[in-house]
Design a protein around this motif. Sequence first.
Motif, PDB file in Angstrom:
ATOM      1  N   ALA A   1       0.862  -1.179   0.000  1.00  0.00           N
ATOM      2  CA  ALA A   1       0.000   0.000   0.000  1.00  0.00           C
ATOM      3  C   ALA A   1       0.896   1.226   0.000  1.00  0.00           C
ATOM      4  O   ALA A   1       2.109   1.143   0.262  1.00  0.00           O
ATOM      5  CB  ALA A   1      -0.925   0.006   1.213  1.00  0.00           C
ATOM      6  N   GLY A   2       0.308   2.369  -0.286  1.00  0.00           N
ATOM      7  CA  GLY A   2       1.089   3.600  -0.251  1.00  0.00           C
ATOM      8  C   GLY A   2       0.237   4.814  -0.557  1.00  0.00           C
ATOM      9  O   GLY A   2      -0.921   4.695  -0.973  1.00  0.00           O
ATOM     10  N   ALA A   3       0.826   5.959  -0.351  1.00  0.00           N
ATOM     11  CA  ALA A   3       0.148   7.225  -0.636  1.00  0.00           C
ATOM     12  C   ALA A   3       1.191   8.258  -1.024  1.00  0.00           C
ATOM     13  O   ALA A   3       2.357   8.180  -0.609  1.00  0.00           O
ATOM     14  CB  ALA A   3      -0.656   7.691   0.574  1.00  0.00           C
ATOM     15  N   TRP A   4       0.743   9.232  -1.811  1.00  0.00           N
ATOM     16  CA  TRP A   4       1.644  10.289  -2.281  1.00  0.00           C
ATOM     17  C   TRP A   4       0.936  11.630  -2.135  1.00  0.00           C
ATOM     18  O   TRP A   4      -0.121  11.857  -2.706  1.00  0.00           O
ATOM     19  CB  TRP A   4       2.016  10.024  -3.744  1.00  0.00           C
ATOM     20  N   PHE A   5       1.569  12.517  -1.352  1.00  0.00           N
ATOM     21  CA  PHE A   5       1.096  13.881  -1.134  1.00  0.00           C
ATOM     22  C   PHE A   5       2.086  14.827  -1.811  1.00  0.00           C
ATOM     23  O   PHE A   5       3.093  15.213  -1.192  1.00  0.00           O
ATOM     24  CB  PHE A   5       1.034  14.210   0.359  1.00  0.00           C
TER      25      PHE A   5
ATOM     26  N   ASP B   1      11.370   5.778  -7.858  1.00  0.00           N
ATOM     27  CA  ASP B   1      12.648   6.206  -8.416  1.00  0.00           C
ATOM     28  C   ASP B   1      13.030   7.519  -7.743  1.00  0.00           C
ATOM     29  O   ASP B   1      12.487   8.580  -8.059  1.00  0.00           O
ATOM     30  CB  ASP B   1      12.502   6.382  -9.930  1.00  0.00           C
ATOM     31  N   ARG B   2      13.980   7.463  -6.822  1.00  0.00           N
ATOM     32  CA  ARG B   2      14.350   8.652  -6.044  1.00  0.00           C
ATOM     33  C   ARG B   2      15.076   9.683  -6.891  1.00  0.00           C
ATOM     34  O   ARG B   2      15.071  10.873  -6.564  1.00  0.00           O
ATOM     35  CB  ARG B   2      15.234   8.220  -4.864  1.00  0.00           C
ATOM     36  N   GLN B   3      15.692   9.231  -7.973  1.00  0.00           N
ATOM     37  CA  GLN B   3      16.411  10.152  -8.849  1.00  0.00           C
ATOM     38  C   GLN B   3      15.450  10.931  -9.754  1.00  0.00           C
ATOM     39  O   GLN B   3      15.536  12.157  -9.860  1.00  0.00           O
ATOM     40  CB  GLN B   3      17.412   9.372  -9.703  1.00  0.00           C
ATOM     41  N   GLU B   4      14.533  10.215 -10.394  1.00  0.00           N
ATOM     42  CA  GLU B   4      13.583  10.851 -11.312  1.00  0.00           C
ATOM     43  C   GLU B   4      12.334  11.362 -10.612  1.00  0.00           C
ATOM     44  O   GLU B   4      11.523  12.059 -11.225  1.00  0.00           O
ATOM     45  CB  GLU B   4      13.185   9.867 -12.417  1.00  0.00           C
ATOM     46  N   ARG B   5      12.160  10.997  -9.336  1.00  0.00           N
ATOM     47  CA  ARG B   5      10.979  11.381  -8.551  1.00  0.00           C
ATOM     48  C   ARG B   5       9.707  10.870  -9.228  1.00  0.00           C
ATOM     49  O   ARG B   5       8.714  11.594  -9.376  1.00  0.00           O
ATOM     50  CB  ARG B   5      10.892  12.897  -8.346  1.00  0.00           C
ATOM     51  N   THR B   6       9.731   9.636  -9.645  1.00  0.00           N
ATOM     52  CA  THR B   6       8.577   9.021 -10.294  1.00  0.00           C
ATOM     53  C   THR B   6       8.225   7.705  -9.587  1.00  0.00           C
ATOM     54  O   THR B   6       9.092   7.027  -9.035  1.00  0.00           O
ATOM     55  CB  THR B   6       8.839   8.729 -11.781  1.00  0.00           C
ATOM     56  N   LEU B   7       6.953   7.387  -9.638  1.00  0.00           N
ATOM     57  CA  LEU B   7       6.446   6.157  -9.044  1.00  0.00           C
ATOM     58  C   LEU B   7       5.954   5.243 -10.148  1.00  0.00           C
ATOM     59  O   LEU B   7       5.204   5.661 -11.034  1.00  0.00           O
ATOM     60  CB  LEU B   7       5.295   6.465  -8.080  1.00  0.00           C
ATOM     61  N   TRP B   8       6.375   3.984 -10.095  1.00  0.00           N
ATOM     62  CA  TRP B   8       5.942   2.977 -11.063  1.00  0.00           C
ATOM     63  C   TRP B   8       5.036   1.968 -10.354  1.00  0.00           C
ATOM     64  O   TRP B   8       5.390   1.431  -9.300  1.00  0.00           O
ATOM     65  CB  TRP B   8       7.137   2.233 -11.636  1.00  0.00           C
ATOM     66  N   LEU B   9       3.883   1.713 -10.944  1.00  0.00           N
ATOM     67  CA  LEU B   9       2.996   0.645 -10.492  1.00  0.00           C
ATOM     68  C   LEU B   9       2.912  -0.388 -11.610  1.00  0.00           C
ATOM     69  O   LEU B   9       2.808  -0.028 -12.784  1.00  0.00           O
ATOM     70  CB  LEU B   9       1.597   1.180 -10.180  1.00  0.00           C
ATOM     71  N   ALA B  10       2.954  -1.664 -11.269  1.00  0.00           N
ATOM     72  CA  ALA B  10       2.945  -2.701 -12.303  1.00  0.00           C
ATOM     73  C   ALA B  10       2.244  -3.948 -11.802  1.00  0.00           C
ATOM     74  O   ALA B  10       2.198  -4.221 -10.593  1.00  0.00           O
ATOM     75  CB  ALA B  10       4.364  -3.038 -12.749  1.00  0.00           C
TER      76      ALA B  10
ATOM     77  N   ARG C   1       3.366   4.874 -14.942  1.00  0.00           N
ATOM     78  CA  ARG C   1       4.438   5.736 -14.449  1.00  0.00           C
ATOM     79  C   ARG C   1       3.831   7.087 -14.069  1.00  0.00           C
ATOM     80  O   ARG C   1       3.181   7.739 -14.883  1.00  0.00           O
ATOM     81  CB  ARG C   1       5.518   5.929 -15.523  1.00  0.00           C
ATOM     82  N   LEU C   2       4.027   7.498 -12.819  1.00  0.00           N
ATOM     83  CA  LEU C   2       3.390   8.699 -12.290  1.00  0.00           C
ATOM     84  C   LEU C   2       4.416   9.686 -11.768  1.00  0.00           C
ATOM     85  O   LEU C   2       5.444   9.293 -11.192  1.00  0.00           O
ATOM     86  CB  LEU C   2       2.442   8.324 -11.146  1.00  0.00           C
ATOM     87  N   ASP C   3       4.100  10.970 -11.959  1.00  0.00           N
ATOM     88  CA  ASP C   3       4.912  12.008 -11.348  1.00  0.00           C
ATOM     89  C   ASP C   3       4.003  12.965 -10.585  1.00  0.00           C
ATOM     90  O   ASP C   3       2.768  12.873 -10.655  1.00  0.00           O
ATOM     91  CB  ASP C   3       5.756  12.752 -12.382  1.00  0.00           C
ATOM     92  N   ALA C   4       4.596  13.890  -9.866  1.00  0.00           N
ATOM     93  CA  ALA C   4       3.822  14.800  -9.022  1.00  0.00           C
ATOM     94  C   ALA C   4       2.885  15.672  -9.836  1.00  0.00           C
ATOM     95  O   ALA C   4       1.759  15.977  -9.406  1.00  0.00           O
ATOM     96  CB  ALA C   4       4.769  15.665  -8.188  1.00  0.00           C
ATOM     97  N   ALA C   5       3.312  16.071 -11.025  1.00  0.00           N
ATOM     98  CA  ALA C   5       2.479  16.950 -11.852  1.00  0.00           C
ATOM     99  C   ALA C   5       1.161  16.274 -12.211  1.00  0.00           C
ATOM    100  O   ALA C   5       0.096  16.913 -12.209  1.00  0.00           O
ATOM    101  CB  ALA C   5       3.239  17.346 -13.117  1.00  0.00           C
TER     102      ALA C   5
ATOM    103  N   MET D   1      -1.122  16.286  -9.083  1.00  0.00           N
ATOM    104  CA  MET D   1      -1.641  17.615  -8.757  1.00  0.00           C
ATOM    105  C   MET D   1      -2.663  18.084  -9.780  1.00  0.00           C
ATOM    106  O   MET D   1      -3.608  18.805  -9.450  1.00  0.00           O
ATOM    107  CB  MET D   1      -0.485  18.604  -8.653  1.00  0.00           C
ATOM    108  N   SER D   2      -2.516  17.649 -11.031  1.00  0.00           N
ATOM    109  CA  SER D   2      -3.475  18.050 -12.063  1.00  0.00           C
ATOM    110  C   SER D   2      -4.781  17.282 -11.960  1.00  0.00           C
ATOM    111  O   SER D   2      -5.809  17.696 -12.496  1.00  0.00           O
ATOM    112  CB  SER D   2      -2.871  17.828 -13.456  1.00  0.00           C
ATOM    113  N   GLY D   3      -4.728  16.129 -11.281  1.00  0.00           N
ATOM    114  CA  GLY D   3      -5.906  15.275 -11.183  1.00  0.00           C
ATOM    115  C   GLY D   3      -6.172  14.475 -12.431  1.00  0.00           C
ATOM    116  O   GLY D   3      -7.212  13.827 -12.559  1.00  0.00           O
ATOM    117  N   ASP D   4      -5.243  14.500 -13.372  1.00  0.00           N
ATOM    118  CA  ASP D   4      -5.404  13.797 -14.655  1.00  0.00           C
ATOM    119  C   ASP D   4      -4.307  12.751 -14.789  1.00  0.00           C
ATOM    120  O   ASP D   4      -3.246  13.013 -15.359  1.00  0.00           O
ATOM    121  CB  ASP D   4      -5.350  14.807 -15.799  1.00  0.00           C
ATOM    122  N   LEU D   5      -4.581  11.554 -14.265  1.00  0.00           N
ATOM    123  CA  LEU D   5      -3.568  10.505 -14.296  1.00  0.00           C
ATOM    124  C   LEU D   5      -3.446   9.938 -15.701  1.00  0.00           C
ATOM    125  O   LEU D   5      -4.433   9.795 -16.425  1.00  0.00           O
ATOM    126  CB  LEU D   5      -3.943   9.380 -13.328  1.00  0.00           C
ATOM    127  N   PRO D   6      -2.230   9.589 -16.113  1.00  0.00           N
ATOM    128  CA  PRO D   6      -2.055   8.989 -17.442  1.00  0.00           C
ATOM    129  C   PRO D   6      -2.682   7.605 -17.498  1.00  0.00           C
ATOM    130  O   PRO D   6      -2.885   6.955 -16.460  1.00  0.00           O
ATOM    131  CB  PRO D   6      -0.532   8.926 -17.602  1.00  0.00           C
TER     132      PRO D   6
END
Length: 629
Positions: free
Chosen positions: A5-9, A134-143, A214-218, A221-226
Amino acid sequence: MCGLAGAWFPGGRDEPSLIALGHRLGDAIAHRGPDDFGAWADADAGLVLSHRRLAIVDLSPEGHQPMVSADQRWVIAFNGEIYDHGAIRAELAALGHRFRGHSDTEVLLAAIAQWGVEAALARGNGMLALAAWDRQERTLWLARDRLGKKPLYYGLSDGRLVFGSELAALRALPGFRAEVEPDALALLLRLDYIPAPHCILRGVRKLPAGHLLRLDAAAIMSGDLPAPRAWWSALDAQRAAIARGFAGSEADALDQLDVLLRDATALRMEADVPLGSFLSGGTDSSLVTALMQAQSSRPVRTFSIGFDNAVHDESAQAAAVAAHLGTAHTPLHVDGRAALDLVPGLPRIFDEPFADSSQIPTTLLCRLTRQHVTVALSGDGGDELFFGYRRYARTLKNDALLRRLPRTALAKLAGDPGEAARLGGLAALRAELATGDLQGQARLRVSQWRRPEAVVRGARRLVTAYDDPAAMPGTGTAGDALMALDTACYLPEDILTKVDRASMSVALEARAPLLDWRVAEFAWSLPLRMKWRERELKVLPKRLLERYLPRELVYRSKAGFGAPVGDWLRGPLRGWAEAQLSEQRLREEGHFEPAPIRAIWKEFQAGQRKWHTHLWGVLMFQAWRETLR
């Protein structure tokens, strides 16, 4: 096997509050992993990963999750098993990687660090759902794995991303609003389950099998997930296998299937905890058990369940197979009371409304098995890969008949009788004629409610594999097409969902050798005549099973694996069902139109036996809805 589980603020949050939240999310799915708990936070990013561990391979603290890669770039929370982790470990070691323990999690994490998420997934042979930060790219991958053995939900709530192995984890997020999605509820009534990407809760999605995100903060925040994208496509793999074909004889195919299944089974027998198998006595579970016993120096632990209702009891066949193979067999004979006692707890076990009545014996079997072992191999997948359902043969027969009938005759007969099609006879024939094509006939045969959108208030019809022409292979035979549709929808969203929730409710890991992707691609390459001949289903697996069992234990009618729900609803469950389906309750809660449900309930009580399949879906939703309070 575990739970994540997890969450991102986005924008950051203090570490203590993130860790506390990780504990809260993890506690909601503690049943999936009772052996260890971990939470890891990136305060600057505002992200927390939570993990509940069921220790299977490497029981030491070296298998603790969330796990950080040796180069400190990646952090992973992983649910599942990578069966070929030994081979991947050797390849990574040759590239300079060093390992602390011998868990498959550490190997998967190193593979991601070496090759990236998608390439690492492609190299692995296993079942999984993962979250990789990914701490370098600041992205979260779900698979999610190729065929959808492990689940993963995700969604936005007030500008926060929340995800987990079960809805219970998402609902544990403070402020999360659990609102029912009518469109998904209509799918439940039609199919008995809600297929990915849809979910019973508004704003929540299920990651489809073989997909990654693949998710990023933008994006958050936009509420529009890819949209998720496929890293592996069962449909593409099937098309390629059909085009490649199998050029050998049936004897060649038998030998190759034997080798493939032996290896797939051996890979899934690796565990640092006690292991056994589910044994119904049917072709698939008997074949898996036989291959286990052939590769074990000790009697394999086998487990079966039988009902006091003879229609659903296969325990005698299972016992005969176990005796011939020499397994250490443990049967459980269930009377109606034990099964009935389970019904009120089903909504919490299955997390999202689920109405396949075989959920009951599956859950009871998992409870029995967990008393003795921590891992159990199953025969899941054989029906979808090797033409194992009678409805396939009936659909092909009817499709051929429809093609021969004159159009004038079709026009006179065709029509949509609505829910009455479920009752058989002329109404069922008219409904099949009205579908117009093979895909429509397939949809009709897997549907309970034919017009659920007329019963669920505010519902629109959602497209599934059974509606989408793009889900058809476009090559091979009509039989290949029917199996492809079930592989896309019924297998991951009903069969594998049922086994995951039932097994993980008691912290039991279930493994399916027949769903090794190599076995699947081999099965797709076979001509239909090696799977189905006249009245014989699963031709090749049965021929292979003859190498391990006498013919009288191989060739027998299939009893199915369900529960006598109809008898219960007219008997001991009648009062409970009447309360769930009362006109006042249905009207006040506002999800259903009461009139059609009440009409079917009255007809059922008056003797119309087939309506129990319609009613069970409504009842399972009503019982699940009580968990929202």
